[in-house]
Design a protein around this motif. Structure first.
Motif, PDB file in Angstrom:
ATOM      1  N   MET A  95       0.919  -1.160  -0.156  1.00  0.00           N
ATOM      2  CA  MET A  95      -0.030  -0.247  -0.014  1.00  0.00           C
ATOM      3  C   MET A  95       0.909   1.191   0.035  1.00  0.00           C
ATOM      4  O   MET A  95       1.937   1.537   0.739  1.00  0.00           O
ATOM      5  CB  MET A  95      -0.867  -0.124   1.346  1.00  0.00           C
ATOM      6  N   VAL A  96       0.619   2.074  -0.756  1.00  0.00           N
ATOM      7  CA  VAL A  96       1.487   3.591  -1.076  1.00  0.00           C
ATOM      8  C   VAL A  96       0.615   4.449  -0.531  1.00  0.00           C
ATOM      9  O   VAL A  96      -0.485   4.805  -0.831  1.00  0.00           O
ATOM     10  CB  VAL A  96       1.554   3.692  -2.371  1.00  0.00           C
ATOM     11  N   LEU A  97       1.400   4.846   0.645  1.00  0.00           N
ATOM     12  CA  LEU A  97       0.614   6.001   1.558  1.00  0.00           C
ATOM     13  C   LEU A  97       1.444   7.204   1.617  1.00  0.00           C
ATOM     14  O   LEU A  97       2.588   7.364   1.328  1.00  0.00           O
ATOM     15  CB  LEU A  97       0.335   5.539   3.056  1.00  0.00           C
ATOM     16  N   GLY A  98       0.812   8.356   1.781  1.00  0.00           N
ATOM     17  CA  GLY A  98       1.333   9.856   2.122  1.00  0.00           C
ATOM     18  C   GLY A  98       0.539  10.953   2.060  1.00  0.00           C
ATOM     19  O   GLY A  98      -0.545  10.739   1.592  1.00  0.00           O
ATOM     20  N   ILE A  99       1.024  11.946   2.310  1.00  0.00           N
ATOM     21  CA  ILE A  99       0.126  13.228   2.138  1.00  0.00           C
ATOM     22  C   ILE A  99      -0.045  13.583   0.691  1.00  0.00           C
ATOM     23  O   ILE A  99       0.607  13.042  -0.341  1.00  0.00           O
ATOM     24  CB  ILE A  99       0.963  14.317   2.731  1.00  0.00           C
ATOM     25  N   PRO A 100      -1.091  14.612   0.418  1.00  0.00           N
ATOM     26  CA  PRO A 100      -1.182  15.201  -1.023  1.00  0.00           C
ATOM     27  C   PRO A 100       0.080  15.637  -1.544  1.00  0.00           C
ATOM     28  O   PRO A 100       0.994  16.425  -1.007  1.00  0.00           O
ATOM     29  CB  PRO A 100      -2.268  16.241  -0.776  1.00  0.00           C
ATOM     30  N   ASN A 101       0.095  15.309  -2.873  1.00  0.00           N
ATOM     31  CA  ASN A 101       1.264  15.959  -3.731  1.00  0.00           C
ATOM     32  C   ASN A 101       2.695  15.786  -3.276  1.00  0.00           C
ATOM     33  O   ASN A 101       3.646  16.443  -3.561  1.00  0.00           O
ATOM     34  CB  ASN A 101       1.095  17.716  -3.775  1.00  0.00           C
ATOM     35  N   CYS A 102       2.913  14.481  -2.393  1.00  0.00           N
ATOM     36  CA  CYS A 102       4.069  14.032  -2.115  1.00  0.00           C
ATOM     37  C   CYS A 102       4.973  13.203  -3.392  1.00  0.00           C
ATOM     38  O   CYS A 102       5.887  12.889  -3.251  1.00  0.00           O
ATOM     39  CB  CYS A 102       4.270  13.394  -0.945  1.00  0.00           C
ATOM     40  N   GLY A 103       4.168  12.711  -4.400  1.00  0.00           N
ATOM     41  CA  GLY A 103       4.530  11.845  -5.389  1.00  0.00           C
ATOM     42  C   GLY A 103       4.123  10.446  -5.397  1.00  0.00           C
ATOM     43  O   GLY A 103       4.924   9.693  -5.758  1.00  0.00           O
ATOM     44  N   GLU A 142       2.588  -6.051  -6.540  1.00  0.00           N
ATOM     45  CA  GLU A 142       1.073  -5.500  -6.677  1.00  0.00           C
ATOM     46  C   GLU A 142       1.069  -4.073  -5.739  1.00  0.00           C
ATOM     47  O   GLU A 142       1.104  -4.124  -4.437  1.00  0.00           O
ATOM     48  CB  GLU A 142       0.188  -6.277  -6.184  1.00  0.00           C
ATOM     49  N   LEU A 143       0.915  -3.038  -6.226  1.00  0.00           N
ATOM     50  CA  LEU A 143       0.830  -1.862  -5.577  1.00  0.00           C
ATOM     51  C   LEU A 143      -0.631  -1.002  -5.619  1.00  0.00           C
ATOM     52  O   LEU A 143      -1.405  -1.258  -6.555  1.00  0.00           O
ATOM     53  CB  LEU A 143       1.709  -0.664  -6.131  1.00  0.00           C
ATOM     54  N   LEU A 144      -1.115  -0.607  -4.008  1.00  0.00           N
ATOM     55  CA  LEU A 144      -2.383  -0.268  -3.863  1.00  0.00           C
ATOM     56  C   LEU A 144      -2.158   1.270  -3.956  1.00  0.00           C
ATOM     57  O   LEU A 144      -1.588   1.911  -2.947  1.00  0.00           O
ATOM     58  CB  LEU A 144      -2.940  -0.607  -2.769  1.00  0.00           C
ATOM     59  N   ASP A 145      -2.728   1.978  -4.846  1.00  0.00           N
ATOM     60  CA  ASP A 145      -2.360   3.718  -4.617  1.00  0.00           C
ATOM     61  C   ASP A 145      -3.590   4.157  -3.777  1.00  0.00           C
ATOM     62  O   ASP A 145      -4.922   3.503  -4.093  1.00  0.00           O
ATOM     63  CB  ASP A 145      -2.457   4.216  -5.925  1.00  0.00           C
ATOM     64  N   THR A 146      -3.315   5.016  -3.011  1.00  0.00           N
ATOM     65  CA  THR A 146      -4.444   5.644  -2.076  1.00  0.00           C
ATOM     66  C   THR A 146      -4.393   7.198  -2.231  1.00  0.00           C
ATOM     67  O   THR A 146      -3.488   7.865  -2.741  1.00  0.00           O
ATOM     68  CB  THR A 146      -4.232   5.360  -0.751  1.00  0.00           C
ATOM     69  N   PRO A 147      -5.472   7.790  -2.063  1.00  0.00           N
ATOM     70  CA  PRO A 147      -5.615   9.260  -2.111  1.00  0.00           C
ATOM     71  C   PRO A 147      -4.672   9.894  -0.989  1.00  0.00           C
ATOM     72  O   PRO A 147      -4.270   9.270  -0.134  1.00  0.00           O
ATOM     73  CB  PRO A 147      -6.998   9.500  -1.785  1.00  0.00           C
ATOM     74  N   GLY A 148      -4.063  11.093  -1.173  1.00  0.00           N
ATOM     75  CA  GLY A 148      -3.310  11.895  -0.111  1.00  0.00           C
ATOM     76  C   GLY A 148      -3.994  11.958   1.062  1.00  0.00           C
ATOM     77  O   GLY A 148      -5.275  12.403   0.845  1.00  0.00           O
ATOM     78  N   CYS A 185       5.129  23.548   0.176  1.00  0.00           N
ATOM     79  CA  CYS A 185       5.463  22.697  -0.631  1.00  0.00           C
ATOM     80  C   CYS A 185       4.166  22.181  -1.553  1.00  0.00           C
ATOM     81  O   CYS A 185       4.657  21.196  -2.207  1.00  0.00           O
ATOM     82  CB  CYS A 185       6.238  21.386   0.054  1.00  0.00           C
ATOM     83  N   GLY A 186       3.157  22.837  -1.434  1.00  0.00           N
ATOM     84  CA  GLY A 186       2.141  22.161  -2.340  1.00  0.00           C
ATOM     85  C   GLY A 186       1.269  21.205  -1.630  1.00  0.00           C
ATOM     86  O   GLY A 186       0.567  20.598  -2.680  1.00  0.00           O
ATOM     87  N   SER A 187       1.369  20.706  -0.509  1.00  0.00           N
ATOM     88  CA  SER A 187       0.477  19.529   0.105  1.00  0.00           C
ATOM     89  C   SER A 187      -0.916  19.732   0.436  1.00  0.00           C
ATOM     90  O   SER A 187      -1.574  19.270   0.912  1.00  0.00           O
ATOM     91  CB  SER A 187       1.194  18.737   1.056  1.00  0.00           C
ATOM     92  N   ILE A 188      -1.014  21.360   0.504  1.00  0.00           N
ATOM     93  CA  ILE A 188      -2.338  22.070   1.033  1.00  0.00           C
ATOM     94  C   ILE A 188      -2.773  22.994   0.045  1.00  0.00           C
ATOM     95  O   ILE A 188      -1.931  23.534  -0.965  1.00  0.00           O
ATOM     96  CB  ILE A 188      -2.206  22.716   2.332  1.00  0.00           C
ATOM     97  N   SER A 189      -3.809  22.826  -0.299  1.00  0.00           N
ATOM     98  CA  SER A 189      -4.553  23.336  -1.676  1.00  0.00           C
ATOM     99  C   SER A 189      -4.442  25.060  -1.494  1.00  0.00           C
ATOM    100  O   SER A 189      -4.573  25.539  -0.341  1.00  0.00           O
ATOM    101  CB  SER A 189      -6.221  23.027  -1.765  1.00  0.00           C
ATOM    102  N   ASP A 190      -3.980  25.880  -2.382  1.00  0.00           N
ATOM    103  CA  ASP A 190      -3.706  26.992  -2.402  1.00  0.00           C
ATOM    104  C   ASP A 190      -4.870  27.819  -2.205  1.00  0.00           C
ATOM    105  O   ASP A 190      -4.795  28.840  -1.697  1.00  0.00           O
ATOM    106  CB  ASP A 190      -2.957  27.455  -3.678  1.00  0.00           C
TER     107      ASP A 190
END
Length: 282
Positions: free
Chosen positions: A123-131, A167-173, A191-196
């Protein structure tokens, strides 16, 4: 304080518990420019229950010396970290071996039970816009996950199989409901992880200007042809506006435009490779 926790993030968090039972490994993606602030503290429980790999992505935008210090810091803390530039697939090749290494105990357990080894499910996890999606695309033979340079591009979960059989599970930020400090919120914003659209650009950019004047004064002065750097972020923005010809009627400097310019150019790496925090920062 800046806060941003859209409804789809709350829904994502509710699904994580069920998804966790489906995977063997968590791949946590953080931003190499803010290796601490970009890690969601709410994910700590999930990291403890599964094998875990920590990726510092966007390493091409971060100070390489500080990235090495962060990698050492996380290794000493018991993590398995790696630095990558997923957009250019730099550092990605070795991830297959690292994933195999981290998941080896699982495969050995399957063999002990007389079961055949199967593909590792991560499972691929992270905050928004981290890639996160960019990391998945780098690990797969073709671009299968949606990517974008703004938070919130991935809204649904999707499975993707890599060419190495992973097998990779993509998830929303996923952010957390309340940030621990204004400093964390500021770093996530620049860094762009919060909407402007949910934070005031001008004061955030003023704070960024002051921080860059401290961390990378030569880079800031060279980029905007500034002979000296004032102490106040507002004055730095005014000087940037004049230097770049961002002038309104009567020659008045458009500091709001300069604020947006500085934010955009920092995110794009136009000022060089800059890391906003280092191990040991409070």
């Amino acid at each position: 304080m800046i806060q941003w926790y859209p409804g789809h993030m709350a829904k994502t968090k509710r699904h994580l518990e069920a998804d966790l039972a489906l995977v063997d490994l968590i791949i946590e993606v953080a931003d190499a420019r803010i290796p601490a602030a970009s890690r969601n503290p709410d994910l700590a429980l999930y990291r403890e229950r599964k094998c875990h790999l920590l990726l510092l992505n966007k390493a091409d935008l971060a100070d390489p010396r500080l990235t090495q210090r962060w990698l050492m810091h996380y290794r000493q803390a018991g993590y398995v970290p790696a630095a990558v530039n997923a957009a250019r697939k730099q550092g990605v090749k070795g991830l297959y071996q690292t994933i195999e290494q981290v998941s080896r105990p699982l495969q050995e357990k399957l063999r002990a039970k007389g079961r055949l080894p199967r593909p590792v499910r991560a499972m691929v996890l992270g905050i928004p816009n981290c890639g996160k999606s960019t990391v998945i695309n780098a690990l797969c033979p073709a671009a299968a996950a949606k990517t974008g340079n703004k938070p919130g591009v991935t809204r649904g979960r999707q499975w993707i199989r890599s060419n190495a059989g992973i097998e990779l599970l993509d998830t929303p930020g996923l952010l957390w409901p309340r940030f621990a400090s204004e400093d964390v919120a500021f770093k996530l914003a620049v860094c762009g992880s919060i909407s402007d659209s949910v934070f005031p650009v001008y004061p955030v950019s003023c704070q960024l200007a002051e921080l860059l004047a401290h961390l990378a004064p030569e880079a800031l002065a060279d980029r905007y042809k500034l002979k000296e750097l004032p102490r106040q972020g507002g004055q730095i923005l005014l000087d940037i506006a004049v230097s770049r010809g961002l002038l309104g009627p009567g020659g008045k400097a458009r500091d709001e435009d300069a604020a947006l310019l500085l934010l955009q150019e920092f995110r794009a790496g136009r000022l060089g490779r800059i890391t906003l925090e280092q191990p040991g920062d409070s």
